[in-house]
Enzyme design. Structure first.
Site, PDB file in Angstrom:
ATOM      1  N   ALA A  94       0.812  -1.215   0.000  1.00 34.11           N
ATOM      2  CA  ALA A  94       0.000   0.000   0.000  1.00 34.11           C
ATOM      3  C   ALA A  94       0.849   1.270   0.000  1.00 34.11           C
ATOM      4  CB  ALA A  94      -0.954   0.000   1.189  1.00 34.11           C
ATOM      5  N   THR A  95       2.037   1.216   0.592  1.00 29.06           N
ATOM      6  CA  THR A  95       2.897   2.402   0.576  1.00 29.06           C
ATOM      7  C   THR A  95       3.222   2.791  -0.862  1.00 29.06           C
ATOM      8  OG1 THR A  95       3.870   1.850   2.713  1.00 29.06           O
ATOM      9  CG2 THR A  95       5.132   3.347   1.311  1.00 29.06           C
ATOM     10  N   ASN A 174      -6.263   3.396  10.027  1.00 27.28           N
ATOM     11  CA  ASN A 174      -5.535   2.291  10.640  1.00 27.28           C
ATOM     12  C   ASN A 174      -5.405   2.391  12.152  1.00 27.28           C
ATOM     13  OD1 ASN A 174      -3.948   4.442   9.259  1.00 27.28           O
ATOM     14  ND2 ASN A 174      -2.326   3.665  10.590  1.00 27.28           N
ATOM     15  N   GLN A 202      -6.774  -0.935   5.045  1.00 29.33           N
ATOM     16  CA  GLN A 202      -7.439  -1.486   6.235  1.00 29.33           C
ATOM     17  C   GLN A 202      -8.873  -1.889   5.954  1.00 29.33           C
ATOM     18  OE1 GLN A 202      -6.119  -2.198   9.112  1.00 29.33           O
ATOM     19  NE2 GLN A 202      -4.185  -1.079   9.036  1.00 29.33           N
ATOM     20  N   HIS A 224      -0.691  -7.948   3.094  1.00 28.91           N
ATOM     21  CA  HIS A 224      -0.372  -8.394   4.449  1.00 28.91           C
ATOM     22  C   HIS A 224      -1.336  -7.877   5.522  1.00 28.91           C
ATOM     23  CE1 HIS A 224       1.680  -4.883   6.455  1.00 28.91           C
ATOM     24  NE2 HIS A 224       1.796  -4.483   5.209  1.00 28.91           N
ATOM     25  N   THR A 262      10.082  -7.227 -12.910  1.00 29.23           N
ATOM     26  CA  THR A 262       9.641  -8.627 -12.993  1.00 29.23           C
ATOM     27  C   THR A 262       8.619  -8.909 -11.901  1.00 29.23           C
ATOM     28  OG1 THR A 262      11.786  -9.260 -13.862  1.00 29.23           O
ATOM     29  CG2 THR A 262      10.429 -11.029 -12.933  1.00 29.23           C
ATOM     30  N   CYS A 347       3.661   2.801  13.348  1.00 30.11           N
ATOM     31  CA  CYS A 347       4.733   3.615  12.800  1.00 30.11           C
ATOM     32  C   CYS A 347       5.157   4.699  13.786  1.00 30.11           C
ATOM     33  CB  CYS A 347       4.292   4.282  11.504  1.00 30.11           C
ATOM     34  SG  CYS A 347       3.398   3.167  10.449  1.00 30.11           S
TER      35      CYS A 347
HETATM   36  C1  PLP Z   1      -0.478  -0.788   6.484  1.00 32.61           C
HETATM   37  C2  PLP Z   1      -0.979   0.413   5.825  1.00 32.61           C
HETATM   38  C3  PLP Z   1      -0.270   1.019   4.794  1.00 32.61           C
HETATM   39  C4  PLP Z   1       1.091   0.543   4.347  1.00 32.61           C
HETATM   40  O1  PLP Z   1       0.987  -0.669   3.672  1.00 32.61           O
HETATM   41  P1  PLP Z   1       2.298  -1.487   3.275  1.00 32.61           P
HETATM   42  O2  PLP Z   1       1.765  -2.590   2.432  1.00 32.61           O
HETATM   43  O3  PLP Z   1       2.862  -1.971   4.560  1.00 32.61           O
HETATM   44  O4  PLP Z   1       3.202  -0.587   2.546  1.00 32.61           O
HETATM   45  C5  PLP Z   1      -0.815   2.119   4.192  1.00 32.61           C
HETATM   46  N1  PLP Z   1      -2.004   2.609   4.582  1.00 32.61           N
HETATM   47  C6  PLP Z   1      -2.703   2.061   5.574  1.00 32.61           C
HETATM   48  C7  PLP Z   1      -4.015   2.647   5.959  1.00 32.61           C
HETATM   49  C8  PLP Z   1      -2.224   0.944   6.229  1.00 32.61           C
HETATM   50  O5  PLP Z   1      -2.914   0.428   7.233  1.00 32.61           O
END
Ligand code: PLP
Length: 512
Positions: A94-95, A174, A202, A224, A262, A347
Site C-alpha cells: 500500500a505504501t 488504521n 485497512q 499483508h 519482474t 509507525c
Molecule cells: C499498512 C498500511 C499502509 C502501508 O501498507 P504497506 O503494504 O505496509 O506498505 C498504508 N495505509 C494504511 C491505511 C495501512 O494500514
C-alpha cells in the site's frame, strides 16, 4: 480457525526466547498472520514449476505458466473489489500504491491544476508523498476529522478549488478503524471533475467494497493486512483514469508501464488466494469480529474513564482504539507484556510522540498517549479477548491506584508529605513519610509517569527509613538514572523525585 501460534503461541508447546510465553497477538492492523492456505500456495509456487518462469518470457511454457498464474491471481484480487482484472496494477504494497496514485496522478495533471486535498488522519504513506508534492509546487489542503474521526463530505466540497486535481481520503483509518464516506466524497469529486484516490489497506477484506458502485479512480490495497504475504499490494486504476496517471519508476514496461519490474509470481499468487479467501469468509467473519469487539468494549468500558475512539462513526469490527484517563501510556504498555498490541500507530510507537491521528480527533496529550489499539481477526478467539480484558483491567486499576490522584494530598499528624509535578503533567510524585523522633519511620509513595519514574520513586521510597530531614535523599537523580539505565532525555523527570523529597523536608512535622 484453531488456536495456534497465529493467535497465541503459549498455548501448547510454543514459547518464545528463554521460555517466556509468547504474547497474545492483538496487532492485526499492523499486519495479519499469513493464512495457512496462502502459505501453502506460495510454497508450492516457489518450489514447483509454476514459479520458475518469468511471466514476461512468452517464448517457453514456464514463462507462460507464470503469466497464467499471475492472471488468475489478478482476477482474484479484482473480484474482491468488484473490479475488472485489467484495472489491477501490482505493486510492493500500500505504501507504493499510495505513492504511485498521489505522485502519479498529481504530476500527470499538473498542467490542469496544482491543488490537492487530503486529510490529517491519513497514513504516512499518503501524507509524505503529499508533502513531497508541496516541495514540487503543489498547494495542499489537509482536512481535519470531526470528533468521531470522520471527514465530512461537505468539508471536502468546501476545500475544492478550480485548480484541484486530486482528493485522497482513506477508506478505513488504521489507528481507530473509522470508515469514511467514500461514496459521498467520490460522488462529489466526480461531479467536479476531480480525481479521487482512497487508501483501502485497512478496508479490503473487512468490509464489502465494489468499485462498480463506488465512484473512485484509484484504490490502494496490500496483501499483508488480509492474511497474505508482506511486500505485495496493488493499485486499482479505473480504466477511464489510466491516462491521468504516470509511473514513478521506469523499466521493462510491465503492468502497462505503470509499475515495471519482474512480477513476483509467488507473492502475487499468495495475494490472490488471500483475496479469494477473504471474499468468501467476509460476511461471516464480520459478524464474528463484531461480537468480539462488543465483548472487548463491554469488558473495558466498565473500568470507567475509558473512551472508545471513533465512537459515533461506523467502524471496522477488527480495530478498537481505547484511551484511558489517569494512566501514563508507557507504563500501561510495559505492564501488558502478555499482549502484543500497539499504542496509536505502529509507525509512531518508536518515536514516543502522541499520535497525530488522536490529536486530530481532539484528544489531549495525556489521553492520546494512554491509548491502546487492539486489533484482532481471523485467528482471534473469545478467550484471547477475555485475556486481554483481564490484563488491561488489572494494569489500569493498578496504575490508577498508584497515581497521586487516588488519594487526598493531606498529611496526618506526624507525617511529612511532599510532592512534585501534578495532574496533567508528565510526572506526578508524592512521598508520605511517617516521622518519629526526627527520622523516617516508614515511607509510602504514589507515582504517575513513565516506567522509569515509577521504578525510581519506589526504589527511593524503600531507602528512606531511618533518614533525617537533613539527609533525606538517598543519592542524586544522576546516580538514580545511572542505576536504572534511564535514557538522558528522561533524566529531567527524575528531578521530580528529588523535588518531592525536598518538599517533604519543607513540610517536616513539628516534634511531639
Ligand atoms: C499498512 C498500511 C499502509 C502501508 O501498507 P504497506 O503494504 O505496509 O506498505 C498504508 N495505509 C494504511 C491505511 C495501512 O494500514
Amino acid at each position: 480457525m484453531n488456536s495456534d501460534w497465529r493467535s497465541r503461541v503459549s498455548e501448547g508447546t510454543g514459547t518464545g526466547p528463554r521460555n517466556v510465553p509468547e504474547p497474545v497477538y492483538l496487532d492485526y492492523a499492523a499486519t495479519t498472520p499469513v493464512d495457512p492456505a496462502v502459505a501453502e500456495a506460495v510454497g508450492r509456487c516457489l518450489t514447483g514449476p509454476d514459479g520458475l518462469g518469468n511471466a514476461s518470457s512468452a517464448a517457453h511454457p514456464f514463462g507462460r505458466r507464470a503469466a497464467e498464474r499471475i492472471e488468475r491471481a489478478r482476477a482474484e484480487v479484482a473480484a474482491l473489489i468488484g473490479a475488472a482484472a485489467g484495472d489491477i496494477v501490482f505493486t510492493s504494497g500500500a505504501t507504493e500504491s499510495n505513492n504511485l496514485a498521489v505522485l502519479g496522478a498529481a504530476r500527470a495533471n499538473a498542467h490542469r491544476g496544482r491543488h490537492i486535498v487530503s486529510s490529517r488522519i491519513e497514513h504516512k504513506a499518503v501524507l509524505d508523498p503529499v508533502k513531497r508534492l508541496e516541495k514540487e509546487g503543489f498547494a495542499i489542503t489537509l482536512l481535519s476529522p470531526d470528533r468521531s474521526g470522520r471527514i465530512d463530505a461537505q468539508a471536502v466540497a468546501a476545500a475544492l478549488r478550480p485548480d484541484t486535481v486530486l482528493v485522497s481520503i482513506m477508506l478505513v483509518n488504521n489507528e481507530i478503524g473509522v470508515i469514511q464516506d467514500a461514496a459521498a466524497i467520490g460522488a462529489l469529486c466526480r461531479s467536479r471533475g476531480v480525481l479521487f484516490h482512497t487508501d483501502a489497506a485497512q478496508a479490503a477484506g473487512k468490509i464489502p467494497i465494489d468499485v462498480r458502485t463506488l465512484p473512485l479512480d484509484f484504490m490502494s490495497l496490500t496483501a499483508h493486512k488480509l492474511y497474505g504475504p508482506k511486500g505485495i499490494g496493488a493499485l486499482y486504476v479505473r480504466s477511464e483514469a489510466r491516462a491521468h496517471l504516470q509511473p514513478i519508476v521506469f523499466g521493462g514496461g510491465q503492468e502497462r508501464g505503470l509499475r515495471p519490474g519482474t512480477l513476483p509470481t509467488h507473492q502475487i499468487v499468495g495475494f490472490g488466494v488471500a483475496c479469494d479467501l477473504a471474499l468468501r469468509v467476509l460476511s461471516a467473519e464480520r459478524a464474528r469480529l463484531d461480537g468480539l469487539r462488543e465483548r472487548l468494549w463491554r469488558g473495558l468500558s466498565t473500568l470507567g474513564g475509558a473512551h472508545a475512539n471513533g465512537e459515533g462513526a461506523p467502524c471496522v469490527p477488527g480495530i478498537l482504539s481505547v484511551s484511558f484517563e489517569g494512566i501514563e501510556g508507557e507504563s500501561l504498555v510495559m505492564g501488558l507484556r502478555e499482549l502484543a498490541l500497539s499504542t496509536g500507530s505502529a509507525c509512531n510507537s518508536a518515536s514516543g510522540e502522541p499520535s497525530y491521528v488522536l490529536r486530530a480527533l481532539g484528544r489531549d496529550t495525556q489521553l492520546a498517549q494512554s491509548t491502546l489499539r487492539l486489533s484482532y481477526g481471523r485467528f482471534s478467539l473469545p478467550e484471547h479477548i477475555d485475556l486481554a480484558v483481564d490484563a488491561i483491567r488489572r494494569e489500569v486499576t493498578r496504575l490508577r491506584a498508584l497515581s497521586p490522584a487516588s488519594e487526598p494530598a493531606k498529611a496526618s499528624l506526624g507525617e511529612a508529605l511532599g510532592e512534585a509535578g501534578g495532574p496533567g503533567q508528565e510526572v506526578w510524585v508524592r512521598f508520605r513519610l511517617a516521622v518519629r523522633e526526627g527520622t523516617v519511620k516508614s515511607a509510602l509513595f504514589k507515582a504517575y509517569g513513565c516506567p522509569h519514574t515509577v521504578a525510581v520513586t519506589a526504589w527511593v521510597a524503600e531507602r528512606l527509613r531511618g533518614r533525617s530531614r537533613a539527609e533525606l535523599a538517598p543519592g542524586t537523580p544522576v546516580e538514580w538514572a545511572d542505576a536504572f539505565a534511564v535514557p538522558v532525555e528522561k533524566l529531567g523527570r527524575l528531578l521530580a523525585v528529588e523535588d518531592a523529597l525536598a518538599d517533604c523536608a519543607r513540610h517536616w512535622p513539628e516534634p511531639e
